[in-house]
Structures are given as structure tokens and as C-alpha cells.
Design a protein around this motif. Structure first.
Motif, PDB file in Angstrom:
ATOM      1  N   ALA A 683       0.830  -1.210   0.000  1.00  0.00           N
ATOM      2  CA  ALA A 683       0.000   0.000   0.000  1.00  0.00           C
ATOM      3  C   ALA A 683       0.857   1.249   0.000  1.00  0.00           C
ATOM      4  O   ALA A 683       0.605   2.200  -0.762  1.00  0.00           O
ATOM      5  N   TYR A 687       1.151   3.909  -3.050  1.00  0.00           N
ATOM      6  CA  TYR A 687       0.724   5.281  -2.759  1.00  0.00           C
ATOM      7  C   TYR A 687       1.784   6.278  -3.221  1.00  0.00           C
ATOM      8  O   TYR A 687       1.469   7.289  -3.880  1.00  0.00           O
ATOM      9  N   LEU A 710      -5.293   1.431  -2.040  1.00  0.00           N
ATOM     10  CA  LEU A 710      -6.409   1.487  -1.106  1.00  0.00           C
ATOM     11  C   LEU A 710      -6.827   0.085  -0.672  1.00  0.00           C
ATOM     12  O   LEU A 710      -7.061  -0.167   0.519  1.00  0.00           O
ATOM     13  N   ALA A 713      -4.274  -1.193   1.788  1.00  0.00           N
ATOM     14  CA  ALA A 713      -4.333  -0.499   3.076  1.00  0.00           C
ATOM     15  C   ALA A 713      -5.521  -0.974   3.894  1.00  0.00           C
ATOM     16  O   ALA A 713      -5.430  -1.152   5.113  1.00  0.00           O
ATOM     17  N   VAL A 714      -6.654  -1.193   3.228  1.00  0.00           N
ATOM     18  CA  VAL A 714      -7.839  -1.695   3.925  1.00  0.00           C
ATOM     19  C   VAL A 714      -7.570  -3.089   4.486  1.00  0.00           C
ATOM     20  O   VAL A 714      -7.907  -3.396   5.637  1.00  0.00           O
ATOM     21  N   ASP A 718      -4.614  -0.283   8.219  1.00  0.00           N
ATOM     22  CA  ASP A 718      -3.935   0.952   8.609  1.00  0.00           C
ATOM     23  C   ASP A 718      -4.826   2.146   8.250  1.00  0.00           C
ATOM     24  O   ASP A 718      -4.905   2.555   7.087  1.00  0.00           O
ATOM     25  N   LYS A 719      -5.499   2.709   9.232  1.00  0.00           N
ATOM     26  CA  LYS A 719      -6.473   3.772   8.991  1.00  0.00           C
ATOM     27  C   LYS A 719      -5.814   5.066   8.530  1.00  0.00           C
ATOM     28  O   LYS A 719      -6.367   5.798   7.703  1.00  0.00           O
ATOM     29  N   GLU A 722      -4.888   4.635   4.939  1.00  0.00           N
ATOM     30  CA  GLU A 722      -6.133   4.507   4.180  1.00  0.00           C
ATOM     31  C   GLU A 722      -6.772   5.877   3.963  1.00  0.00           C
ATOM     32  O   GLU A 722      -7.240   6.192   2.858  1.00  0.00           O
ATOM     33  N   THR A 723      -6.774   6.715   4.996  1.00  0.00           N
ATOM     34  CA  THR A 723      -7.365   8.053   4.880  1.00  0.00           C
ATOM     35  C   THR A 723      -6.605   8.900   3.866  1.00  0.00           C
ATOM     36  O   THR A 723      -7.211   9.597   3.033  1.00  0.00           O
ATOM     37  N   ARG A 726      -7.423   7.641   0.350  1.00  0.00           N
ATOM     38  CA  ARG A 726      -8.783   8.020  -0.059  1.00  0.00           C
ATOM     39  C   ARG A 726      -8.851   9.492  -0.463  1.00  0.00           C
ATOM     40  O   ARG A 726      -9.531   9.849  -1.431  1.00  0.00           O
TER      41      ARG A 726
END
Length: 743
Positions: A683, A687, A710, A713-714, A718-719, A722-723, A726
């Protein structure tokens, strides 16, 4: 009668019902309990069970099952998508030529509303002049209906009054084929025990439909459509409660009540009915009763409806080995579990050898088939909360306190040993060793070890916390030591600071200054990277330095300097961070500690980057890559450091707007993450590459990388990452839309 109740454990009311003919079909385990209490001879036992069987057959042949169709629920709520799918499957043109009827099997755990949904679906169907037939197959009774009895019950409803039904299976099957071919017939076979009960009904030329409900999936039936039913979605659960509970009683949110009912339709309906029958109660009053785990199942009773009774019917069909497995699953803490973990819960305390993981899986499959356990993807299983409470109750009732303690001790030791085995895959110098003399799970790869640590966290961390509570200081330190490199790979867990805070206390209790220094360092790392509490990280790292000096250990002093530098960088004190990083590098070089020197150099490069000395950061990262790739560092640690060094290099090249080089380096990082089978690494690499493609206005490639990033990451959970992905993916979507408009 009272004396027999005392000897057998069967209530005197039940015995009285049998004697008076009120209960004509007692369960087999009830009969066997009475046989044992009466001390019957083999001949007397055969006569006794034969009399019970005769009473059961007489009842079934007399049409009890045929005449008691369940009432359609006026407030049936939810299951919208399942109902639409079921109705679409059943809505066929009755005049169309076909060889077999559509057969739907609704299966699932006790209390999921299988019968209610089947009845509702058949009532909603719009098929003109269809004859509706219902048979309760008594699948969970001591003597389920035989195939002949099933056909006889159907024919009694389908034939004109007074016409005799055949007394042989062949004759009954022949007549059923004629009846079902003459006119549309909608058949509901409720509570099936086996495929044999259903097969004679599935004739060629049947012009209607057949709906079967069962706790089993009836996997042996071919040419059927299966509809598995689980707990309701939260919105459906609240809607069902809202249909039953008056507005004046809803002082607390209905969602809280739905959660304690495990979203199970039977439990929800019972809870709603109990509240409706007690107008003075509020939802809050009933929640207070349900929050006690010991009282929850006892509270979920309304009239002749009881959640515990529904579970008991399935439990009663298990042999002793399967019962023990089910009971011991209540010892597990996680919402889901694997077969090896279930096997570990079974071991200890006079338990026979369970065999291989495949043997355990076969036994779990039987629990799944009876609806006591839910099978999930990835060879994992779930025991729903109310079933867990039921299993725990049976464990306390049927297993001695000494045996339960022995099972718990074995499970704890197995989990701790397995955790050490898994963590060692990420350590440069692993120190294997049994905990409590108990072997644990063995792992074939770092990917398998990582998956186990992340999947079984509630159980292994629970075992670790029990070891802390029991003051097992050696075990606590051993487990924490095995995990400190893995903590750098799974920073998003959120509990490393708690784990290492406990290991620091155990190390102090052992009186070993070197051990104490090491674990203070791990705790400082967790405060920095997980909690972002850099002040606390710094004070902890300084304590680690004091302990390292006290132990006269230059290697640990080097690690303490590294953690001090990391803390200063987080606090924005760049000169102090650089000084401490260089001191760490110097000490590691002096003692030949490559596993410390490499991360210290990586930290130095990141400090140059933070200082906006980007060219120097690139040089440091490039030199570190050469060092790592040419060293004899263990592969597991080398891959980890190489990945993060490539990430550092990628970030510096991006800031220097050397985008083509950045894309190449991000690709190298992605290759390392692929080799490690590491979702978070994939991820992060995708990214960075997607962000760089965006800077080069290659928006289509950027969108592809961000989409893949994404998903990874989901999966990694890992929030934070992920944020960020997104947000950038949203911006990318707007750019692509604008480009399409321009075109």
C-alpha cells in the motif's frame, strides 16, 4: 416420580408429562437418562425405547406435523435482499414445462428465523390455485420423521378427505409423483434432519415449488439453491424491535438491545415480547438484565420461546467429542478463530489426542452443519456471542473446575509459545523456547507468521496479559522480546505501548539491567511511532540509556541513542536528533552491530530530509542500500530495512522533483513488499508511486496505483494510510472527470 427425577436428573414435571401421555416424543437423551436411573436390563431397555418410538410414530402418522403450519408473523421485518432473491428463485411460471421443481434450502444457526422467512416467502408468492402443504420433519427430535412418514403427511393434505394413504414407501412415492404433477403444489418441509427425508418429495414433473428449512446445509442434495441465513443487519434488528416495543418504553437506544441480542431474530423477538408484556419496563431496565453474561440467556425467555432451548436442540445431537470441542470454544477470546487454535483449546486435562488440524476441521464442520459455529473465508470460524455464552454455561456444568483450569493453562502456554515462534520470523537473532513445556504452532513463512499474529491477536494478547497478571516475568519478557521487530512492521495495531509497558515492569522485576534497558527502548519506540507522544518517548529513552550505562553495555547504549534521536526528531529538535543519531552510529560501528547501524543510518537520512537537506538524504539512503545489500544481515531484517530505506529515498527524490527516479525506486520498494507478502508495504509503495505519477500528470496510471493501494491499506487495517489514499484518490477522480469534460 420425585425419586426417579433425583436419580436421573430429568425434572419430575417432564417425567409426569411422559407418564400422562402429554409428552409423546421425549428426546433420546431424556430416555437414556431414565434407562440409566431405572437400571434396566438390555431387554427392558429395548422394550422401553421401543414403546417411546411407537408413541412417536403414532403421533407422526396421526397427522400432527401435517396440521400445525406455523403462523405467518404479522410483523415480519428485514431480510429484504434475501427475500427478494428467494422470491425471484421461486417465482416461476407454473405452466412452463420443466422436469423438477425449484428447491430452496434455508439453513443456518438456531434462532435465525428460517421457518418465519419460509412461511413469509410462500405467502408472498402469487401463484394461482397453488396448493400449500406443510410438514414439520421433527429433525431435532429423538425420532425424526421417516421418508415414508413425510410422504404420508403430504398426501393426507393433498388427497380428498377419507382417501387412504399408502403404507409402503414405493407406493407413497408413486402416488406423490401423480399428485404433484397434476396441479401446482407449494411444499414447506420444516426442520429437516437429513437429505433422506427430503429426496422422495423432489420428484420429476413437480409443478410447484419446495422450500426446506434446516440447521444443516443438506450438502448431499443436488440441483437445489441454498440460502444461508445469519444474524440480521443492525438496521433490520432495530426495525424489528421498533415493531414490537412501544415508543414509551424506548428510553435507551434500541441498537444497544440489538447488540446484546447478537442480532439473532429469535433473541430480538423474545426481548421485544418481554418488554411488550411488561409495560412498566423500559429498554434500559431490560438492558441491565442482559448486560450480565450469567443472566443473559436466562433473561431471553418469553412464554414458550427461549434462546437457550433452541441452542440445546442442536447441542443434544452432538457426540461427546463434538460437545467438548463446542464447550471449549468458549475459552477463546477472539471473535473468530482457526482450526489449530480450536484444537489447542481442546487439549489438556485428560483429553484424548485430537489428531491433525484436518481432524479438528472435520469436527468443526459438524458444528457448522448444525448451526453452532459459522464458517468464514480463509479457513476461519465464528462463534456468535449468545452461542459462546451457551457454550460457557455447558462448560461450567459439564466440566470440573480442575479440568477447566488445566485447559486454560494449556491454551495459554500454547498461545505464548506460538507467539514467540511467529515473532521470531522477524527477529535477527531469534531465541526459540517452549513456554510451560508446551509446543506451539510452527510457521512456514514470515507471511504465515504475520497473518497468525494479526488474526489471533485477541487470544495471544489475552494470554500475554494473563501471564502479566500471574507475574510470569520470564514468559512476559520472552514474548515481548520476540515481537519488538514485528512492532515496526505492524505499527497500526495500537497496543504496543501497553505490551512493552508490561514487559518493562517484568524486566525490572527480574533485576536484569540490560534486559530492562532493552525493553525501555522498545517502549520508547512505541510511544514515538504508535502514540506520537514524543516527550514521553524521550524520557523513556533516557531511562533506557541509564540502564544501559549501568549494565556497561555499549550495544544497548547505541540503541538508547537511536531512540533518543527518534524522539528529538518527533519533537522537531533536529540538531539534537542528528547528534544522537551519529552517536548511535558510532557505537554500533564500534561493536559491529549491523542490525543497529542500519536503522540508525536510516534515521540519520530521515533527519537530513526533515532538515531539508535532500541531496544529503539521498546520498545517505543510497549508501545504506549498498550496505544492506552487501551485508550478511539476516534476510528477514534486511528486507525490512531495505524497504524503509527505499521509502526514504523515494520521498527525498519526490521532494527534489526527480520524479522518474522516484517511480523507479517506488517500484523497487513494491517488489520488496511483494517478496515479503506485506499488505501495508504494498500500500505504501503504491501510494508513493501513484502520487508521483500524479505529479507527472499521468493521472490514469496514478488512479490505478491508488486504487490498488487502497485495497492493500484496507486489508492491512492501517487507517492513517487509508485516509491519505482516499483523499488523494478523491482528488484524482475529480481530475480525471475534468479531463474527460475537456475532451
Amino acid at each position: 416420580m420425585e425419586h426417579l427425577a433425583e436419580l436421573s436428573g430429568v425434572s419430575d414435571r417432564t417425567i409426569s408429562d411422559i407418564e400422562r401421555g402429554v409428552s409423546t416424543a421425549p428426546q433420546r437423551r431424556t430416555l437414556l437418562a431414565l434407562v440409566g436411573a431405572l437400571k434396566l436390563t438390555d431387554a427392558e431397555q429395548d422394550e422401553f425405547l421401543g414403546a417411546a418410538r411407537a408413541g412417536k410414530i403414532t403421533t407422526a402418522a396421526g397427522g400432527r406435523s401435517a396440521s400445525l403450519e406455523p403462523r405467518r408473523l404479522p410483523d415480519f421485518t428485514g431480510r429484504t435482499s434475501e427475500m427478494a432473491e428467494l422470491l425471484a428463485f421461486l417465482e416461476v411460471d407454473s405452466s412452463a414445462q420443466r422436469t423438477v421443481a425449484p428447491v430452496a434450502i434455508l439453513h443456518g444457526a438456531p434462532g435465525m428465523g428460517k421457518t418465519a422467512m419460509a412461511v413469509e416467502a410462500l405467502h408472498r408468492r402469487q401463484e394461482n390455485h397453488a396448493m400449500a402443504l406443510f410438514v414439520d420433519l421433527n429433525g431435532l427430535d429423538a425420532f425424526p420423521l421417516t421418508p415414508l412418514q413425510v410422504l404420508q403427511a403430504l398426501l393426507k393434505q393433498a388427497l380428498p378427505s377419507g382417501r387412504q394413504v399408502p403404507k409402503t414407501l414405493a407406493s407413497a412415492a408413486s402416488l406423490w409423483r401423480e399428485v404433484s404433477a397434476d396441479s401446482p403444489v407449494a411444499v414447506l418441509l420444516d426442520n429437516a434432519a437429513s437429505e433422506a427425508q427430503v429426496r422422495p418429495v423432489l420428484t420429476t414433473g413437480h409443478r410447484g415449488v419446495v422450500v426446506v428449512t434446516s440447521r444443516r446445509s443438506l450438502a448431499g442434495l443436488e440441483g437445489v439453491r441454498r440460502f444461508p441465513l445469519g444474524p440480521l443487519p443492525p438496521s433490520d434488528s432495530e426495525a424489528l424491535l421498533a415493531e414490537i416495543v412501544s415508543a414509551g418504553q424506548r428510553g435507551a437506544p434500541l441498537k444497544d438491545l440489538a447488540v446484546l441480542c447478537d442480532q439473532i431474530p429469535l433473541a430480538l423477538r423474545i426481548a421485544g415480547n418481554r418488554l411488550a408484556s411488561q409495560p412498566a419496563w423500559t429498554v434500559s431496565d431490560f438492558l441491565d438484565r442482559l448486560r450480565s453474561e450469567e443472566r443473559r440467556l436466562r433473561a431471553l425467555v418469553a412464554g414458550d420461546l427461549a434462546v437457550e432451548a433452541a441452542f440445546s436442540l442442536s447441542y443434544g445431537h452432538l457426540d461427546e467429542e463434538h460437545k467438548q470441542l463446542f464447550r471449549n470454544l468458549s475459552l477463546l477470546k477472539g471473535a473468530t478463530f482457526s482450526a489449530p487454535l480450536a484444537g489447542a483449546a481442546m487439549a489438556g486435562a485428560n483429553t484424548a489426542h485430537l489428531g491433525s488440524a484436518a481432524d479438528v476441521e472435520e469436527r468443526l464442520d459438524e458444528l457448522v452443519d448444525l448451526g453452532l459455529v459459522q464458517a468464514l473465508t480463509g479457513s476461519r470460524y465464528r462463534l456468535h456471542d449468545l452461542l459462546r455464552l451457551y457454550a460457557a454455561g455447558r462448560l461450567r456444568a459439564e466440566t470440573s473446575a480442575e479440568d477447566i483450569a488445566a485447559h486454560r493453562a494449556h491454551l495459554r502456554a500454547w498461545l505464548l509459545t506460538s507467539t514467540v515462534n511467529a515473532g521470531n520470523w522477524f527477529e535477527p537473532h531469534p531465541a526459540p523456547g517452549l513456554i510451560g513445556g508446551t509446543p506451539g504452532m510452527e510457521f512456514r513463512s514470515s507471511a504465515q507468521a504475520r497473518h497468525w499474529l494479526q488474526s489471533e491477536t485477541p487470544d495471544w494478547f489475552g494470554a500475554y496479559q494473563e501471564a502479566v497478571t500471574r507475574h510470569e516475568h520470564q514468559n512476559v519478557v520472552k514474548v515481548a522480546e520476540s515481537l519488538h521487530w514485528f512492532a515496526g512492521i505492524w505499527e497500526s495495531w495500537g497496543n504496543w505501548h501497553r505490551l512493552f509497558a508490561d514487559s518493562v515492569k517484568s524486566a525490572a522485576a527480574l533485576g536484569d539491567q540490560a534486559c530492562h534497558s532493552a525493553h525501555l527502548g522498545y517502549l520508547s519506540f512505541a510511544y514515538n511511532n504508535e502514540r506520537m507522544d514524543h516527550e514521553r518517548a524521550l524520557s523513556t529513552a533516557l531511562l533506557a540509556m541509564d540502564a544501559a550505562i549501568g549494565a556497561n553495555n555499549p550495544t544497548l547504549q547505541g540503541w538508547a541513542y537511536l531512540y533518543i534521536a527518534l524522539s528529538y526528531r518527533g519533537l522537531g529538535k533536529i540538531p539534537e536528533a542528528m547528534t544522537s543519531a551519529e552517536q548511535a552510529i558510532s557505537l554500533f560501528e564500534a561493536v559491529g552491530e549491523i542490525e543497529g547501524q542500519a536503522p540508525a543510518l536510516m534515521l540519520k537520512g530521515s533527519i537530513h530530509q526533515a532538515w531539508d537537506q535532500l541531496d544529503t538524504a539521498v546520498d545517505v539512503a543510497a549508501g545504506l542500500l549498498t550496505l544492506v545489500r552487501s551485508s550478511r544481515m539476516p534476510a528477514n531484517v534486511a528486507d525490512f530495512i531495505e524497504f524503509y530505506t527505499l521509502q526514504l529515498l523515494c520521498g527525498s527524490l519526490y521532494d527534489l522533483q526527480r520524479y522518474e527516479e522516484c517511480i523507479e525506486v517506488a517500484g523497487e520498494a513494491l517488489a520488496v513488499a511483494e517478496q515479503m507478502e506485506w499488505h501495508l508495504g504494498r500500500a505504501s509503495a503504491l501510494y508513493h508511486r501513484g502520487k508521483t505519477y500524479d505529479a507527472l500528470n499521468r493521472h490514469s496510471l496514478a488512479a490505478q496505483d491508488l486504487s490498488r493501494a487502497l485495497g492493500q491499506a484496507v486489508t492491512a487495517g492501517d487507517k492513517r494510510l487509508e485516509t491519505a489514499i482516499r483523499q488523494m484518490a478523491g482528488e484524482m477522480k475529480d481530475k480525471l472527470a475534468a479531463l474527460r469534460c475537456d475532451s
